[in-house]
Design a protein around this motif. Sequence first.
Motif, PDB file in Angstrom:
ATOM      1  N   ALA A 252      10.518  -5.502   5.317  1.00  0.00           N
ATOM      2  CA  ALA A 252      10.870  -4.206   4.219  1.00  0.00           C
ATOM      3  C   ALA A 252      10.879  -4.414   2.899  1.00  0.00           C
ATOM      4  O   ALA A 252      11.227  -5.564   2.639  1.00  0.00           O
ATOM      5  N   LEU A 253      10.630  -3.350   2.221  1.00  0.00           N
ATOM      6  CA  LEU A 253      10.650  -3.477   0.680  1.00  0.00           C
ATOM      7  C   LEU A 253      12.044  -3.393   0.180  1.00  0.00           C
ATOM      8  O   LEU A 253      12.779  -2.404   1.081  1.00  0.00           O
ATOM      9  N   THR A 254      12.495  -3.946  -0.657  1.00  0.00           N
ATOM     10  CA  THR A 254      13.959  -3.761  -1.028  1.00  0.00           C
ATOM     11  C   THR A 254      14.135  -2.574  -2.206  1.00  0.00           C
ATOM     12  O   THR A 254      12.815  -2.144  -2.695  1.00  0.00           O
ATOM     13  N   GLU A 255      15.104  -1.718  -2.374  1.00  0.00           N
ATOM     14  CA  GLU A 255      15.308  -0.839  -3.159  1.00  0.00           C
ATOM     15  C   GLU A 255      14.654  -1.215  -4.497  1.00  0.00           C
ATOM     16  O   GLU A 255      13.935  -0.361  -5.253  1.00  0.00           O
TER      17      GLU A 255
ATOM     18  N   ASN B 295      11.459   0.363  -6.646  1.00  0.00           N
ATOM     19  CA  ASN B 295      11.890   1.134  -7.844  1.00  0.00           C
ATOM     20  C   ASN B 295      10.530   0.415  -8.893  1.00  0.00           C
ATOM     21  O   ASN B 295       9.866   1.103  -9.760  1.00  0.00           O
ATOM     22  N   ASP B 296      10.384  -1.021  -8.616  1.00  0.00           N
ATOM     23  CA  ASP B 296       9.413  -1.510  -9.412  1.00  0.00           C
ATOM     24  C   ASP B 296       8.098  -1.281  -9.107  1.00  0.00           C
ATOM     25  O   ASP B 296       6.991  -1.027  -9.997  1.00  0.00           O
ATOM     26  N   VAL B 297       7.673  -0.860  -7.956  1.00  0.00           N
ATOM     27  CA  VAL B 297       6.283  -0.270  -7.627  1.00  0.00           C
ATOM     28  C   VAL B 297       6.433   1.081  -8.321  1.00  0.00           C
ATOM     29  O   VAL B 297       5.132   1.268  -8.832  1.00  0.00           O
ATOM     30  N   VAL B 298       7.315   1.952  -8.072  1.00  0.00           N
ATOM     31  CA  VAL B 298       7.284   3.044  -8.600  1.00  0.00           C
ATOM     32  C   VAL B 298       6.741   3.160 -10.083  1.00  0.00           C
ATOM     33  O   VAL B 298       6.050   3.669 -10.756  1.00  0.00           O
TER      34      VAL B 298
ATOM     35  N   ARG C   9       0.795  -1.038  -0.171  1.00  0.00           N
ATOM     36  CA  ARG C   9       0.017   0.178   0.050  1.00  0.00           C
ATOM     37  C   ARG C   9       0.878   1.133   0.046  1.00  0.00           C
ATOM     38  O   ARG C   9       1.792   1.125   0.926  1.00  0.00           O
ATOM     39  N   VAL C  10       0.624   2.153  -0.679  1.00  0.00           N
ATOM     40  CA  VAL C  10       1.591   3.326  -0.966  1.00  0.00           C
ATOM     41  C   VAL C  10       0.301   4.635  -0.719  1.00  0.00           C
ATOM     42  O   VAL C  10      -0.506   4.516  -1.500  1.00  0.00           O
ATOM     43  N   LEU C  11       0.559   5.313   0.106  1.00  0.00           N
ATOM     44  CA  LEU C  11      -0.178   6.549   0.349  1.00  0.00           C
ATOM     45  C   LEU C  11       0.014   7.580  -0.787  1.00  0.00           C
ATOM     46  O   LEU C  11       1.264   7.857  -1.128  1.00  0.00           O
TER      47      LEU C  11
ATOM     48  N   LEU D 118       6.460   4.517   1.251  1.00  0.00           N
ATOM     49  CA  LEU D 118       6.632   3.139   0.520  1.00  0.00           C
ATOM     50  C   LEU D 118       7.846   2.391   1.111  1.00  0.00           C
ATOM     51  O   LEU D 118       8.996   2.736   1.041  1.00  0.00           O
ATOM     52  N   TYR D 119       7.830   1.712   2.324  1.00  0.00           N
ATOM     53  CA  TYR D 119       8.628   1.091   2.956  1.00  0.00           C
ATOM     54  C   TYR D 119       8.637  -0.504   3.401  1.00  0.00           C
ATOM     55  O   TYR D 119       9.391  -1.153   3.612  1.00  0.00           O
ATOM     56  N   ASN D 120       7.391  -0.860   3.545  1.00  0.00           N
ATOM     57  CA  ASN D 120       6.987  -2.150   3.902  1.00  0.00           C
ATOM     58  C   ASN D 120       6.019  -2.919   3.179  1.00  0.00           C
ATOM     59  O   ASN D 120       5.119  -2.227   2.584  1.00  0.00           O
TER      60      ASN D 120
END
Length: 83
Positions: free
Chosen positions: A56-59, A63-66, A23-25, A46-48
């Motif tokens: 935790a999300l990896t970098e 980047n894939d989410v963005v 989930r991204v606010l 965007l951290y978990n």
Amino acid sequence: MNFEVIHVSRGDIRLKCGDKHVRVLGEALIASASTEPSYIIYLDSLYNWEVPSDVALTETEKNDVVSTIRKHFQDCGSVVEFE
């Protein structure tokens, strides 16, 4: 990773990748022109992963989410801004 946007609301965007969810606010905006953003994503949210929780999300995952969100809005003919 292969993320998919599954829900966009006025305050968040939810994505999934297999059985994982994130989930991204953000904030939906009323754009007065097609060149103005219709959504702002708050990158500091965007951290978990939401599922599994507190992982935790990896970098690379971030980047894939963005990239997935950017493509989703481009496909809809809208502009998204990240801050």
